[in-house]
Design an enzyme around this catalytic site. Sequence first.
Site, PDB file in Angstrom:
ATOM      1  N   ASP A 330      -9.425 -27.796  -0.433  1.00  0.00           N
ATOM      2  CA  ASP A 330     -10.688 -27.168  -0.031  1.00  0.00           C
ATOM      3  C   ASP A 330     -10.814 -25.842  -0.766  1.00  0.00           C
ATOM      4  O   ASP A 330      -9.813 -25.237  -1.167  1.00  0.00           O
ATOM      5  CB  ASP A 330     -10.713 -26.937   1.483  1.00  0.00           C
ATOM      6  N   TRP A 479     -16.071 -25.174   3.196  1.00  0.00           N
ATOM      7  CA  TRP A 479     -16.300 -26.487   3.789  1.00  0.00           C
ATOM      8  C   TRP A 479     -16.534 -27.535   2.709  1.00  0.00           C
ATOM      9  O   TRP A 479     -17.506 -28.280   2.726  1.00  0.00           O
ATOM     10  CB  TRP A 479     -17.460 -26.438   4.797  1.00  0.00           C
ATOM     11  N   HIS A 480     -15.589 -27.584   1.753  1.00  0.00           N
ATOM     12  CA  HIS A 480     -15.634 -28.555   0.667  1.00  0.00           C
ATOM     13  C   HIS A 480     -14.357 -29.398   0.648  1.00  0.00           C
ATOM     14  O   HIS A 480     -13.662 -29.453  -0.364  1.00  0.00           O
ATOM     15  CB  HIS A 480     -15.770 -27.837  -0.681  1.00  0.00           C
ATOM     16  N   PRO A 481     -14.002 -30.087   1.720  1.00  0.00           N
ATOM     17  CA  PRO A 481     -12.755 -30.864   1.709  1.00  0.00           C
ATOM     18  C   PRO A 481     -12.856 -32.062   0.773  1.00  0.00           C
ATOM     19  O   PRO A 481     -13.874 -32.749   0.727  1.00  0.00           O
ATOM     20  CB  PRO A 481     -12.609 -31.308   3.164  1.00  0.00           C
TER      21      PRO A 481
END
Length: 612
Positions: A330, A479-481
């Site tokens: 992330d 919030w970029h998993p």
Amino acid sequence: MVESKTVSAETTINARLNLSALLREHQVRFESSSNSGYDFIVCGSGSSGSVVAGRLAENEDVRVLLLEAGPTDDVASVLDPERWPSNLGTERDWGFIAQPNPHLNGRALPLSMGKTLGGGSSINVMVWARGHKNDWDFFASESGDAAWSYSSAVKTYRRIENWRGTPDPERRGSSGPVYIQRSPDLSSVARATLASAATAGFDVYDSPNGEMMEGPGGAAPTETIIRSGMRQSIFRSYVLPWMERPNLTVLTEAYVLRLILKENRAVGVEFVCQGKAYQVFADKEIILAAGSLNTPRILMLSGIGDRVELSKAGIEPAHHLPGVGKNFQDHVAFPCVWEFAQEPVPPVMHSEFTLYAQSDPSLEGPDILHCSLGFAATSPEYMHLLPEYGWTMFAGLAQPRSRGTLRLISNDPTSPVHVNTNALSDPEDLKAARASIEISREVGNAGPLARHIRREVLPGESVGADLDQFIRRAASTFWHPVGTARMGRSEQSVVDSELKVHGLAGLRIADSSVMPRITTGNTMAPCVVIGERAAECLKREHMPGNVEAHQRVGPLHVIEQQASADSVGRLFLTKENESTDAASEDGTNYERKHMLGSDLLLTKSTSQNPDE
């Protein structure tokens, strides 16, 4: 038969205006159908799933079922770009919470994920970032397939984009379904920030998605999916134009429990929709597009994963794939905050400024990411220091080296997934974080911004000499998993270059979980490419002659949009307390002061007039 006519603006407008009615029609058609079979079942309507469903539905002879766990997107909090924070912590947010992280002083970070039509593209900051040249060439190397290379990705982007900026025909498209423009009406602060970046020695580009992402980085105005003052999500770009077709069925509030396997093939899906349990079957394939947290959850609940971990959770292993849930990545962020010299009018809630840089000049590409927001935001630990009117530069890690995991602790499909982000566990990430924050401060305190800024708040004097302590206490996430079902050829990979799950027929994955490593920048645009790639592979295998016949989904002609007041009920397994969402829908104004912690803090202002 391949449909050849162009989707008209009138058709797309009517589909949008009647979305609630169309969703009810789809639900009734699904429940009354005597044939429970479909050619393709797509699980998830996010930035990849919407692309797959839309592209497959272009062929009117192909039966497509699209399952979305969340409710409709036809509400003001989604459509109005300035209200995106009001979706966080509501029924349109999965609201995952990571496990306490010893590298962040034991803090447990929230992981907001879109849970509505359009997925993350309906609740995110709307940034269009295509990734760096090196990202795509790495994908090609890992997969052993040149179809993932940068040159191939550029061709795909040209098909995707309806780019409204300075023409760049070698790299940009102008007639695709996704409307892209520079952040509209750049504020004086954004223009000053670009000038400050130049003062600090960074090259300033017209676009962050052209030449800038083929070298060491630079600064540029942010590009967004905002059109005529409204958000145009990937669902609205790809699926909405086909909603009146009988070969496409879209169900909202459809929570996928597990896959149905028969020998070494995925044949169906079990899900719950509006309180009822269903089993549906796919004659051709199932496409998991539920995101980097939910896709591995569904796989593991279906017995697909590491056999030891599955057994510990009480799940009978059906197919051993040890890489499921591994390789979590992330973008970690460290909010740097300045106090405005005066109240901004109007306040800007979306990003207007993007910067990529290198923490070490010996690197092959940028490993640092910055984006700006026109309000003050920080972690709960520093919330008490936020000014009434502030501006935030999110100094972040574009290529973190730390890797996390996720696993199940129970065979109960309603139990939360156990996410260990492991952020900042690699010492190199801490070094890069220091460099990222110093770049942010250098730009934020440069001369051109001086007339807009009263003082640096964070890190500021409150941090003193212990910058590392600030990093651990302030760390948040973009919030970029990604990466939890990675593409590749090793034992730890889950899918091959055509996104087929290793060792299983009838099952592909198309979402951010397949990324071998995280892309440089926001992940929405690369997910659209992943969706396009999946659709190409599916058409090649099941619809010969239709691979290159992508019918153009029109750019949507947006007229004045009004959110539907219809209530579509509660989503299975949603939070009980959603007062924040209810408040956001009544038009009440909120102070631009936010906390990036276990909850989003929205403090009501004294004004109750939504027009003020």
